[in-house]
Scaffold this motif. Sequence first.
Motif, PDB file in Angstrom:
ATOM      1  N   MET A   1       0.848  -1.150   0.000  1.00 30.43           N
ATOM      2  CA  MET A   1       0.000   0.000   0.000  1.00 30.43           C
ATOM      3  C   MET A   1       0.905   1.226   0.000  1.00 30.43           C
ATOM      4  N   HIS A   2       0.503   2.234  -0.717  1.00 28.87           N
ATOM      5  CA  HIS A   2       1.257   3.480  -0.783  1.00 28.87           C
ATOM      6  C   HIS A   2       0.314   4.645  -0.558  1.00 28.87           C
ATOM      7  N   PHE A   3       0.836   5.732  -0.042  1.00 29.25           N
ATOM      8  CA  PHE A   3       0.043   6.944   0.087  1.00 29.25           C
ATOM      9  C   PHE A   3       0.889   8.113  -0.372  1.00 29.25           C
ATOM     10  N   ARG A   4       0.229   9.171  -0.711  1.00 34.51           N
ATOM     11  CA  ARG A   4       0.919  10.313  -1.282  1.00 34.51           C
ATOM     12  C   ARG A   4       0.750  11.531  -0.375  1.00 34.51           C
ATOM     13  N   VAL A   5       1.871  12.187  -0.102  1.00 38.45           N
ATOM     14  CA  VAL A   5       1.896  13.452   0.614  1.00 38.45           C
ATOM     15  C   VAL A   5       2.514  14.457  -0.343  1.00 38.45           C
ATOM     16  N   HIS A   6       1.680  15.369  -0.802  1.00 36.62           N
ATOM     17  CA  HIS A   6       2.080  16.318  -1.847  1.00 36.62           C
ATOM     18  C   HIS A   6       2.561  15.530  -3.064  1.00 36.62           C
ATOM     19  N   ARG A   7       3.804  15.622  -3.438  1.00 37.56           N
ATOM     20  CA  ARG A   7       4.291  14.890  -4.617  1.00 37.56           C
ATOM     21  C   ARG A   7       5.101  13.660  -4.257  1.00 37.56           C
ATOM     22  N   ARG A   8       5.237  13.397  -2.986  1.00 41.68           N
ATOM     23  CA  ARG A   8       6.065  12.278  -2.536  1.00 41.68           C
ATOM     24  C   ARG A   8       5.195  11.052  -2.247  1.00 41.68           C
ATOM     25  N   THR A   9       5.547   9.906  -2.783  1.00 43.58           N
ATOM     26  CA  THR A   9       4.831   8.657  -2.552  1.00 43.58           C
ATOM     27  C   THR A   9       5.601   7.828  -1.525  1.00 43.58           C
ATOM     28  N   LEU A  10       4.881   7.412  -0.480  1.00 44.85           N
ATOM     29  CA  LEU A  10       5.506   6.669   0.618  1.00 44.85           C
ATOM     30  C   LEU A  10       4.807   5.326   0.804  1.00 44.85           C
ATOM     31  N   PRO A  11       5.563   4.293   1.206  1.00 43.29           N
ATOM     32  CA  PRO A  11       4.936   2.992   1.467  1.00 43.29           C
ATOM     33  C   PRO A  11       4.339   2.945   2.875  1.00 43.29           C
ATOM     34  N   MET A  12       3.310   2.121   3.041  1.00 45.14           N
ATOM     35  CA  MET A  12       2.732   1.901   4.367  1.00 45.14           C
ATOM     36  C   MET A  12       2.296   0.442   4.453  1.00 45.14           C
ATOM     37  N   PRO A  13       2.706  -0.262   5.508  1.00 43.40           N
ATOM     38  CA  PRO A  13       2.285  -1.655   5.662  1.00 43.40           C
ATOM     39  C   PRO A  13       0.762  -1.740   5.809  1.00 43.40           C
TER      40      PRO A  13
END
Length: 55
Positions: A1-13
Amino acid sequence: MHFRVHRRTLPMPVLFAFVLVAFFIWVAENIRTAAGAWLYPSQDDGWHMVPPTPV
């Protein structure tokens, strides 16, 4: 699963996502019972927090 903060995409378990969802549902349930939207049978004497464990 991934989420986006502004233009940055980060992974999340996924397990962490489920824990977050459960926590926010628990908080919402406590707010609604404190506001008197409904009462559980054990809360006839007065409001107290809903336990995090299944009743």
